[in-house]
Design a protein around this motif. Structure first.
Motif, short mmCIF file in Angstrom:
data_model
loop_
_atom_site.label_atom_id
_atom_site.label_comp_id
_atom_site.label_asym_id
_atom_site.label_seq_id
_atom_site.Cartn_x
_atom_site.Cartn_y
_atom_site.Cartn_z
N ASP A 1 44.00 30.80 41.31
CA ASP A 1 43.25 32.21 41.51
C ASP A 1 43.09 32.98 40.24
O ASP A 1 44.08 32.92 39.25
N ASP A 2 42.40 34.23 40.74
CA ASP A 2 42.44 35.40 39.62
C ASP A 2 41.45 35.17 38.21
O ASP A 2 41.73 36.13 37.63
N HIS B 1 37.06 35.11 45.65
CA HIS B 1 38.45 35.76 45.65
C HIS B 1 38.25 37.22 45.56
O HIS B 1 39.05 37.86 45.14
N HIS C 1 40.18 42.16 43.22
CA HIS C 1 41.49 41.98 43.77
C HIS C 1 42.01 43.23 44.38
O HIS C 1 43.46 43.64 44.09
N PRO D 1 42.55 38.45 48.25
CA PRO D 1 43.75 38.78 47.33
C PRO D 1 45.02 39.19 48.12
O PRO D 1 44.97 39.73 49.05
N HIS E 1 47.65 30.04 39.55
CA HIS E 1 46.64 31.14 38.83
C HIS E 1 46.46 30.84 37.45
O HIS E 1 47.24 30.42 36.59
#
Ligand SMILES: [Zn+2]
Length: 245
Positions: free
Chosen positions: A66-67, A117, A121, A157, A212
């Motif tokens: 993620d991210d 995603h 965020h 998120p 991540h």
């Protein structure tokens, strides 16, 4: 006259049938690469992966990152995944993809799945209806323009969701997709060995693991990854991208 025509049609059909049979013989599998391209450049690339996961002897895990994309960490994660012939799913923020479009493209081109995603965020449960729509739809547009594939999974998120989030996701043709195992690589001071131990202790077949590649210093995630892949491979696991279809 009618009989003669009918006979010709029968012969023609028999010819078609013969050709079809030859296309899938002699081992019953045929040569798929000659019949159909292995990758559809404009379509969802991972449509059939869940069916592989349900094969009797298939032990599959789904690594997710993620991210990202992130200028340094994403490339390192990609190199390690390539080394272990592992596929994964990347839940990217639209704003990061806008900043590093070539990294998003590389993730997709390597056969990994790029999913939504949200844009920046934010906690989606705190937003107005318009802000919520913007966060998801802008990300779809950005990732779709880079990969040719509009995401079908949304990972909100923080995993924060409510009725508004799930219904807006559904309206945009996607499902909310969370995880089974969180080794807390996002926690400050979490060591690479702790991340690895947590995954190896908890994992079962067909589970989704949260990691991540962006959102901060992910050097410990990068350091943990080869050991995770090595150990799970030794246990007979393979690593697939989520189908999201
Ligand atoms: Zn996140």
């Amino acid at each position: 006259m009618r009989i003669a025509v009918s006979a010709v049609v029968t012969v023609a059909l028999a010819g078609v049938v013969t050709v079809v049979i030859q296309a899938v013989s002699p081992d019953g599998r045929g040569n798929a690469s000659q019949v159909k391209p292995l990758r559809e450049p404009t379509g969802p690339p991972h449509e059939d992966l869940r069916s592989e996961a349900t094969q009797p002897n298939g032990k599959v895990v789904y690594l997710t990152f993620d991210d990202g994309p992130h200028a340094q960490h994403t490339e390192k994660v990609l190199d390690i995944l390539t080394q272990y012939r592992a596929k994964a799913t990347f839940f990217q923020n639209g704003a990061n993809a806008k900043r590093y479009p070539e990294i998003t493209q590389r993730v997709h081109e390597l056969g990994h799945s790029v999913q939504n995603h949200a844009w920046s965020h934010r906690d989606l449960t705190t937003l107005s209806a318009q802000e919520l729509l913007d966060e998801i739809a802008r990300t779809d547009d950005m990732l779709g323009s880079l990969t040719g594939y509009v995401p079908k999974c949304l990972r909100p998120p923080y995993g924060a969701q409510n009725g508004a989030v799930t219904s807006q996701a559904a309206k945009l043709g996607k499902r909310v997709s969370l995880w089974d195992i969180d080794p807390e690589d996002w926690k400050q001071g979490r060591s690479a060995s702790k991340i690895k131990e947590h995954v190896l202790k908890e994992v079962s077949p067909n589970e989704v693991i949260l990691l991540h590649d962006g959102g901060g210093d992910r050097s410990r995630t990068v350091a943990a990854l080869p050991g995770i892949l090595e150990a799970l491979k030794a246990r007979g696991f393979t690593f697939k991208a989520m189908s999201c279809s």
